[in-house]
Design an enzyme around this catalytic site. Sequence first.
Site, mmCIF file in Angstrom:
data_model
loop_
_atom_site.group_PDB
_atom_site.id
_atom_site.type_symbol
_atom_site.label_atom_id
_atom_site.label_comp_id
_atom_site.label_asym_id
_atom_site.label_seq_id
_atom_site.Cartn_x
_atom_site.Cartn_y
_atom_site.Cartn_z
ATOM 1 N N SER A 216 0.861 -1.190 0.000
ATOM 2 C CA SER A 216 0.000 0.000 0.000
ATOM 3 C C SER A 216 0.892 1.232 0.000
ATOM 4 C CB SER A 216 -0.884 0.014 1.242
ATOM 5 O OG SER A 216 -1.360 1.332 1.440
ATOM 6 N N HIS B 270 -1.002 -1.313 -4.432
ATOM 7 C CA HIS B 270 -2.277 -1.008 -3.778
ATOM 8 C C HIS B 270 -2.377 0.498 -3.553
ATOM 9 C CE1 HIS B 270 -5.846 -2.031 -1.388
ATOM 10 N NE2 HIS B 270 -5.444 -1.108 -0.519
ATOM 11 N N ASP C 69 -4.611 3.587 -2.234
ATOM 12 C CA ASP C 69 -5.706 3.915 -1.311
ATOM 13 C C ASP C 69 -6.251 5.314 -1.560
ATOM 14 O OD1 ASP C 69 -5.961 1.607 0.454
ATOM 15 O OD2 ASP C 69 -3.901 2.072 1.055
ATOM 16 N N MET D 91 -8.934 8.048 -0.375
ATOM 17 C CA MET D 91 -9.803 8.452 0.749
ATOM 18 C C MET D 91 -10.301 9.875 0.511
ATOM 19 S SD MET D 91 -7.563 7.014 3.915
ATOM 20 C CE MET D 91 -6.724 5.421 3.845
ATOM 21 N N HIS E 287 -8.194 1.070 -4.351
ATOM 22 C CA HIS E 287 -9.132 0.813 -3.251
ATOM 23 C C HIS E 287 -9.839 2.126 -2.941
ATOM 24 C CE1 HIS E 287 -9.462 -0.220 1.350
ATOM 25 N NE2 HIS E 287 -10.635 -0.053 0.783
ATOM 26 N N MET F 72 -12.116 4.397 -1.021
ATOM 27 C CA MET F 72 -12.815 4.659 0.244
ATOM 28 C C MET F 72 -13.463 6.028 0.076
ATOM 29 S SD MET F 72 -9.769 3.179 2.653
ATOM 30 C CE MET F 72 -8.586 3.285 1.304
ATOM 31 N N MET G 101 -11.326 -6.184 4.954
ATOM 32 C CA MET G 101 -10.595 -5.221 5.776
ATOM 33 C C MET G 101 -10.297 -5.854 7.132
ATOM 34 S SD MET G 101 -10.131 -2.587 3.893
ATOM 35 C CE MET G 101 -9.298 -1.597 5.141
ATOM 36 N N ASP H 256 -6.506 -6.502 3.892
ATOM 37 C CA ASP H 256 -5.923 -5.158 3.975
ATOM 38 C C ASP H 256 -5.991 -4.632 5.403
ATOM 39 O OD1 ASP H 256 -5.044 -2.581 3.488
ATOM 40 O OD2 ASP H 256 -6.750 -2.004 2.225
HETATM 41 C C1 DX5 Z 1 -6.457 1.487 5.311
HETATM 42 C C2 DX5 Z 1 -5.907 1.233 3.934
HETATM 43 C C3 DX5 Z 1 -4.783 0.288 3.919
HETATM 44 C C4 DX5 Z 1 -3.558 0.752 4.657
HETATM 45 C C5 DX5 Z 1 -2.827 -0.460 5.134
HETATM 46 O O1 DX5 Z 1 -7.659 2.159 5.213
HETATM 47 O O2 DX5 Z 1 -6.920 0.697 3.101
HETATM 48 O O3 DX5 Z 1 -4.456 -0.126 2.600
HETATM 49 O O4 DX5 Z 1 -2.708 1.540 3.899
HETATM 50 O O5 DX5 Z 1 -1.762 -0.054 5.909
HETATM 51 P P1 DX5 Z 1 -1.070 -1.023 6.964
HETATM 52 O O6 DX5 Z 1 -0.535 -2.185 6.216
HETATM 53 O O7 DX5 Z 1 -0.020 -0.164 7.560
HETATM 54 O O8 DX5 Z 1 -2.133 -1.437 7.966
HETATM 55 ZN ZN ZN Z 2 -6.387 -0.245 1.160
#
Ligand code: DX5
Ligand code: ZN
Length: 236
Positions: free
Chosen positions: A9, A34, A36, A38, A67, A69, A138, A180
Amino acid sequence: MSEFRIAPSILSADFASLGEEVALVIEAGADVVHFDVMDNHYVPNLTIGPLVCQAIRPCTKAPIDVHLMVRPVDALVPMFARAGADIISFHPEASEHVDRTLALIREQGCRAGLVLNPATPLAVLDHVMDRLDLILVMSVNPGFGGQAFIPEALRKAQAIRRRIDAHTAAGGAPIWLEIDGGVKVDNIRAVAEAGVDTFVAGSAIFGARDPDGGYRGVINALRQELAGAGGSRRAA
Ligand code: DX5
Ligand code: ZN
């Protein structure tokens, strides 16, 4: 080709040199990037969008696993498809019409995934298995890297593995099972034994640079644990 996929990620990467980080981590043996996204509405954090996806696209041939969110979801799907995403997943709670959003992702030429929060029941999968290329479990609440792994996610992954295996046994197409949140060298083996084939790890990878600045050490350590995983089926 490994039977398991490691998906760093980039949320935990050095954003000031993101292209280099992406190239380094894939060169070190990771399989998937990956990404992310947000939006400060669906989750209380704000990260990166299609422009950044487009910017890192030339830095690797590895699939980019977006991903989302975000809420709402649909308007961003074509934008990420154009920006070079290979896989787009979203949270069912964030879309008014989950089946429509899944269809839209494939229409845009990407593989489609649903993401289940820690408290989201498996029932959301009941009528859409044929629309899915990926199910993402998750193992933390979404929004931040560096959180602790929620152990219940293992039981959930086992239950989803049974569903996927039943689906493929009945002639359905393969579906990746990804996890994840909080995945590290010391728990990745248990996660694999629960039936997961694709492992997101952010802080565990980007927080463990080798003395030469690369990531081979930590990726090798994760792979070594995966090689020791027994008793479960392996990824297609
Ligand atoms: C959290 C993200 C993850 C995050 C994982 O909302 O979707 O992908 O970056 O990070 P670690 O591996 O540090 O938990
Ligand atoms: Zn993620």
